[in-house]
Design a protein around this motif. Structure first.
Motif, PDB file in Angstrom:
ATOM      1  N   LEU A  28       0.864  -1.181   0.000  1.00 35.09           N
ATOM      2  CA  LEU A  28       0.000   0.000   0.000  1.00 35.09           C
ATOM      3  C   LEU A  28       0.904   1.235   0.000  1.00 35.09           C
ATOM      4  O   LEU A  28       1.937   1.249   0.669  1.00 35.09           O
ATOM      5  N   LEU A  29       0.501   2.262  -0.750  1.00 35.17           N
ATOM      6  CA  LEU A  29       1.297   3.492  -0.841  1.00 35.17           C
ATOM      7  C   LEU A  29       0.598   4.618  -0.096  1.00 35.17           C
ATOM      8  O   LEU A  29      -0.633   4.713  -0.088  1.00 35.17           O
ATOM      9  N   ASN A  30       1.386   5.482   0.507  1.00 33.92           N
ATOM     10  CA  ASN A  30       0.827   6.636   1.209  1.00 33.92           C
ATOM     11  C   ASN A  30       0.381   7.721   0.221  1.00 33.92           C
ATOM     12  O   ASN A  30       0.873   7.782  -0.911  1.00 33.92           O
ATOM     13  N   ASP A  31      -0.561   8.515   0.637  1.00 30.12           N
ATOM     14  CA  ASP A  31      -0.912   9.748  -0.073  1.00 30.12           C
ATOM     15  C   ASP A  31      -1.434  10.717   0.981  1.00 30.12           C
ATOM     16  O   ASP A  31      -1.583  10.348   2.145  1.00 30.12           O
ATOM     17  N   ASP A  32      -1.672  11.976   0.569  1.00 33.52           N
ATOM     18  CA  ASP A  32      -2.055  13.010   1.548  1.00 33.52           C
ATOM     19  C   ASP A  32      -3.565  13.127   1.743  1.00 33.52           C
ATOM     20  O   ASP A  32      -4.006  13.940   2.570  1.00 33.52           O
ATOM     21  N   THR A  34      -6.306  10.250   1.289  1.00 38.39           N
ATOM     22  CA  THR A  34      -7.172   9.140   1.727  1.00 38.39           C
ATOM     23  C   THR A  34      -7.297   9.151   3.248  1.00 38.39           C
ATOM     24  O   THR A  34      -6.281   9.176   3.956  1.00 38.39           O
ATOM     25  N   PRO A  35      -8.520   9.150   3.780  1.00 39.97           N
ATOM     26  CA  PRO A  35      -8.679   9.180   5.249  1.00 39.97           C
ATOM     27  C   PRO A  35      -8.109   7.916   5.904  1.00 39.97           C
ATOM     28  O   PRO A  35      -8.232   6.813   5.365  1.00 39.97           O
ATOM     29  N   MET A  36      -7.501   8.106   7.062  1.00 37.99           N
ATOM     30  CA  MET A  36      -6.916   6.977   7.804  1.00 37.99           C
ATOM     31  C   MET A  36      -7.945   5.881   8.079  1.00 37.99           C
ATOM     32  O   MET A  36      -7.654   4.696   7.945  1.00 37.99           O
ATOM     33  N   VAL A  39      -8.513   3.651   5.105  1.00 39.50           N
ATOM     34  CA  VAL A  39      -7.411   2.702   4.879  1.00 39.50           C
ATOM     35  C   VAL A  39      -7.519   1.518   5.851  1.00 39.50           C
ATOM     36  O   VAL A  39      -7.338   0.364   5.463  1.00 39.50           O
ATOM     37  N   MET A  58      -1.528   0.699   8.589  1.00 35.69           N
ATOM     38  CA  MET A  58      -1.896   2.020   8.058  1.00 35.69           C
ATOM     39  C   MET A  58      -0.919   3.087   8.556  1.00 35.69           C
ATOM     40  O   MET A  58      -0.451   3.934   7.775  1.00 35.69           O
ATOM     41  N   VAL A  61       2.441   2.823   6.837  1.00 32.56           N
ATOM     42  CA  VAL A  61       2.385   3.409   5.488  1.00 32.56           C
ATOM     43  C   VAL A  61       2.385   4.933   5.595  1.00 32.56           C
ATOM     44  O   VAL A  61       3.111   5.623   4.857  1.00 32.56           O
ATOM     45  N   HIS A  62       1.598   5.451   6.510  1.00 34.42           N
ATOM     46  CA  HIS A  62       1.495   6.907   6.699  1.00 34.42           C
ATOM     47  C   HIS A  62       2.856   7.510   7.042  1.00 34.42           C
ATOM     48  O   HIS A  62       3.225   8.574   6.529  1.00 34.42           O
ATOM     49  N   LEU A  95      -5.997   6.399  -3.036  1.00 32.25           N
ATOM     50  CA  LEU A  95      -5.217   5.286  -2.477  1.00 32.25           C
ATOM     51  C   LEU A  95      -4.668   4.372  -3.583  1.00 32.25           C
ATOM     52  O   LEU A  95      -5.417   3.939  -4.459  1.00 32.25           O
TER      53      LEU A  95
HETATM   54  N1  TYC Z   1      -1.597   9.932   4.832  1.00 38.54           N
HETATM   55  C1  TYC Z   1      -3.034   9.764   4.940  1.00 38.54           C
HETATM   56  C2  TYC Z   1      -3.614  10.886   5.829  1.00 38.54           C
HETATM   57  O1  TYC Z   1      -2.866  11.562   6.506  1.00 38.54           O
HETATM   58  C3  TYC Z   1      -3.411   8.394   5.509  1.00 38.54           C
HETATM   59  C4  TYC Z   1      -3.002   7.265   4.659  1.00 38.54           C
HETATM   60  C5  TYC Z   1      -2.411   6.124   5.215  1.00 38.54           C
HETATM   61  C6  TYC Z   1      -3.229   7.292   3.278  1.00 38.54           C
HETATM   62  C7  TYC Z   1      -2.040   5.046   4.436  1.00 38.54           C
HETATM   63  C8  TYC Z   1      -2.847   6.202   2.487  1.00 38.54           C
HETATM   64  O2  TYC Z   1      -1.926   4.005   2.289  1.00 38.54           O
HETATM   65  C9  TYC Z   1      -2.261   5.086   3.065  1.00 38.54           C
HETATM   66  N2  TYC Z   1      -4.932  11.028   5.825  1.00 38.54           N
END
Ligand code: TYC
Length: 102
Positions: A28-32, A34-36, A39, A58, A61-62, A95
């Protein structure tokens, strides 16, 4: 050659052909965006994790940008990646999920 010896030869020949299938890590990849909580639910649903384990993965990844959700044969890994991408798209979250041979 005795019957028993013959059978041993056949079994060894068979054994040489049977290799374990390659395995793939699903990541799984992080992004800014997608809600925790989303995930965590995806990890529980697609990868059969407990809520506690899903939260740990989660957060990893975060914090670290990427995390391993599980290791599977190719077909199963492809199906998991598709499930994650489809559920994320359905909810309009960016995500991303990918796979890599171990
Ligand atoms: N970084 C995201 C946030 O702060 C949370 C997140 C965690 C998104 C893991 C993707 O694979 C993920 N809401």
């Amino acid at each position: 050659m005795s019957n028993r010896e013959q059978q041993g030869t056949v079994l060894e020949a068979e054994k040489a052909k049977v290799k374990p299938p390659p395995l793939y890590k699903v990541m799984l990849l992080n992004d800014d965006y997608t809600p925790m909580d989303f995930v965590v639910v995806v990890l529980q649903t697609v990868f059969a994790m407990s809520r506690e384990k899903a939260t740990q993965v989660m957060l990893q990844v975060h914090r670290e940008g990427m995390g391993v959700c599980g290791t599977y044969t190719r077909e199963v890994a492809v199906a998991k990646v598709e499930q994650v991408i489809n559920i994320a798209r359905k909810h309009q979250h960016p995500l991303q999920c990918t796979m890599e041979e171990t």
